[in-house]
Design an enzyme around this catalytic site. Structure first.
Site, PDB file in Angstrom:
ATOM      1  N   ASP A  53       0.715  -1.150  -0.165  1.00  0.00           N
ATOM      2  CA  ASP A  53      -0.388  -0.006  -0.179  1.00  0.00           C
ATOM      3  C   ASP A  53       0.993   1.001   0.211  1.00  0.00           C
ATOM      4  O   ASP A  53       0.464   2.658   0.089  1.00  0.00           O
ATOM      5  CB  ASP A  53      -0.540  -0.326   1.215  1.00  0.00           C
ATOM      6  CG  ASP A  53      -0.383  -0.291   2.441  1.00  0.00           C
ATOM      7  OD1 ASP A  53       0.976   0.360   2.377  1.00  0.00           O
ATOM      8  OD2 ASP A  53      -1.047   0.011   3.777  1.00  0.00           O
ATOM      9  N   SER A  54       2.201   1.326   0.076  1.00  0.00           N
ATOM     10  CA  SER A  54       3.262   2.051  -0.557  1.00  0.00           C
ATOM     11  C   SER A  54       3.138   2.567  -1.738  1.00  0.00           C
ATOM     12  O   SER A  54       3.912   3.373  -1.994  1.00  0.00           O
ATOM     13  CB  SER A  54       4.434   1.877   0.258  1.00  0.00           C
ATOM     14  OG  SER A  54       5.025   0.422  -0.490  1.00  0.00           O
ATOM     15  N   ASP A  92      -1.384  -6.281  -0.406  1.00  0.00           N
ATOM     16  CA  ASP A  92      -1.640  -5.476   0.714  1.00  0.00           C
ATOM     17  C   ASP A  92      -2.771  -4.853   0.902  1.00  0.00           C
ATOM     18  O   ASP A  92      -3.616  -4.784  -0.804  1.00  0.00           O
ATOM     19  CB  ASP A  92      -0.996  -4.228   0.759  1.00  0.00           C
ATOM     20  CG  ASP A  92       0.508  -4.142   1.908  1.00  0.00           C
ATOM     21  OD1 ASP A  92       0.272  -5.136   3.483  1.00  0.00           O
ATOM     22  OD2 ASP A  92       0.861  -3.255   1.995  1.00  0.00           O
ATOM     23  N   LYS A 122      -1.520  -9.772   2.820  1.00  0.00           N
ATOM     24  CA  LYS A 122      -0.533  -8.878   4.281  1.00  0.00           C
ATOM     25  C   LYS A 122      -1.549  -8.027   4.666  1.00  0.00           C
ATOM     26  O   LYS A 122      -2.588  -6.878   4.345  1.00  0.00           O
ATOM     27  CB  LYS A 122       0.313  -8.186   3.560  1.00  0.00           C
ATOM     28  CG  LYS A 122       1.133  -7.446   4.404  1.00  0.00           C
ATOM     29  CD  LYS A 122       3.298  -7.110   4.037  1.00  0.00           C
ATOM     30  CE  LYS A 122       3.113  -6.206   3.571  1.00  0.00           C
ATOM     31  NZ  LYS A 122       2.338  -5.050   4.388  1.00  0.00           N
ATOM     32  N   GLU A 124      -2.205  -5.281   8.003  1.00  0.00           N
ATOM     33  CA  GLU A 124      -0.610  -4.724   9.390  1.00  0.00           C
ATOM     34  C   GLU A 124      -1.615  -4.853  10.665  1.00  0.00           C
ATOM     35  O   GLU A 124      -3.252  -4.769  11.039  1.00  0.00           O
ATOM     36  CB  GLU A 124      -0.460  -3.471   9.177  1.00  0.00           C
ATOM     37  CG  GLU A 124       0.065  -2.834   8.269  1.00  0.00           C
ATOM     38  CD  GLU A 124       0.202  -1.559   8.032  1.00  0.00           C
ATOM     39  OE1 GLU A 124       0.014  -0.721   8.681  1.00  0.00           O
ATOM     40  OE2 GLU A 124       1.094  -1.348   6.811  1.00  0.00           O
ATOM     41  N   GLU A 191       9.138  -4.626  10.426  1.00  0.00           N
ATOM     42  CA  GLU A 191       9.575  -3.611  10.371  1.00  0.00           C
ATOM     43  C   GLU A 191      10.166  -2.447  11.074  1.00  0.00           C
ATOM     44  O   GLU A 191       9.525  -2.246  11.623  1.00  0.00           O
ATOM     45  CB  GLU A 191       8.323  -2.641   9.304  1.00  0.00           C
ATOM     46  CG  GLU A 191       8.687  -1.267   8.317  1.00  0.00           C
ATOM     47  CD  GLU A 191       7.642  -0.965   7.817  1.00  0.00           C
ATOM     48  OE1 GLU A 191       6.443  -1.592   6.867  1.00  0.00           O
ATOM     49  OE2 GLU A 191       7.977   0.724   7.045  1.00  0.00           O
TER      50      GLU A 191
END
Ligand code: KIV
Length: 272
Positions: A53-54, A92, A122, A124, A191
């Site tokens: 999602d970056s 993501d 993925k 978070e 991270e």
């Protein structure tokens, strides 16, 4: 076509990443957000590609990852999947697509898998989203976890600093990592945490730990534009640049501009 360093040309699966850890083989992962880059990265022999999602920062120019939507992630992921033959493709789940309730998470994960052809998703977070992760896995979707600096929570953290430096947060991260493994995650991204904490989690868990800014781990992931030196303004300590594409691209474009302005392009051989 496979990369020149890759002997094993079989499609990489989530299960194979676990086997790589068991065999002591390191996992190389990069982000990609479009067909052209994904094709290059796959052909160079990467094991796994993350449609991070970056993309919100790198492709859309947003200050955070928060604005990107499920529709936008699906758009990026479809291009990536078309470019990849060998690497495992992980997409993501963006902010807001799984935090409200498990039903939302399962519905959005299924949509991402159905509409993109990605191999896994993925998410978070730790214990607070473990039920959602379990439900997504029960639906048949492999899940990669993500702990430590989780950029979707930047407003809660108050910035992008190193996480889990204090014992209480480190203890919670270790408990979260175990909870994710027990829920069935096939790998976990850690991270921007202290290297000693990454080493401890790698030793305690059977599933591979993919580090970014966390020191040595079972594998590493970087944002592809960062490692190719396309972003001059972003220089965290953990980043190693493997090229300076900023100079390569601005030089090439500068030459093109000059050629067009001088009437040098197109020449006799470049016309019909
Ligand atoms: O979105 C992303 O690029 C990521 C990596 C930094 C792990 O989550």
């Amino acid at each position: 076509m496979a990369g020149y360093l890759v002997e094993d040309t079989r499609k990489v699966t989530a299960q194979r990443l676990i086997e790589m850890k068991q065999q002591g083989k390191k996992i190389a992962m990069l982000t990609s957000y479009d067909y052209t880059m994904a094709q290059l990265v796959d052909q160079a022999g990467i094991d796994a590609i993350l449609i991070g999602d970056s993309a919100s920062n790198v492709m859309a120019g947003n200050a955070t990852t928060l604005p990107i939507t499920v529709d936008e992630m699906i758009y990026h992921a479809r291009g990536v999947v078309r470019g990849v033959h060998r690497a495992l493709v992980v997409c993501d789940m963006p902010f807001g697509s799984y935090q409200v309730c498990a039903d939302d998470g399962v519905r959005n994960a299924i949509r991402i898998m159905k509409e993109t052809g990605a191999d896994a998703v993925k998410l978070e977070g730790g214990i607070e989203i473990v039920d959602t992760i379990r439900r997504i896995i029960e639906a048949g979707i492999p899940v990669m976890g993500h702990l430590g600096l989780t950029p979707q929570s930047v407003n809660k953290f108050g910035g992008y600093g190193v996480r889990a430096k204090e014992k209480a947060e480190a203890d919670k991260l270790i408990a979260d990592a175990h909870a994710l493994e027990e829920a069935g995650c096939f790998a976990i991204v850690l991270e921007k945490i202290p290297a000693a904490l990454t080493a401890q989690v790698c030793a305690e868990l059977a599933v591979p730990i993919i580090g970014i800014g966390g020191g040595p781990a079972d594998g590493q992931v970087l944002v592809v534009q960062d490692m190719l030196g396309m972003n001059q303004g972003f220089s965290p300590k953990f980043l190693r640049r493997y090229a300076n594409l900023y100079n390569v691209i601005t030089d090439a474009v500068g030459h093109y501009v000059a050629d067009v302005k001088q009437g040098d392009f197109p020449n006799e051989g470049e016309r019909y």
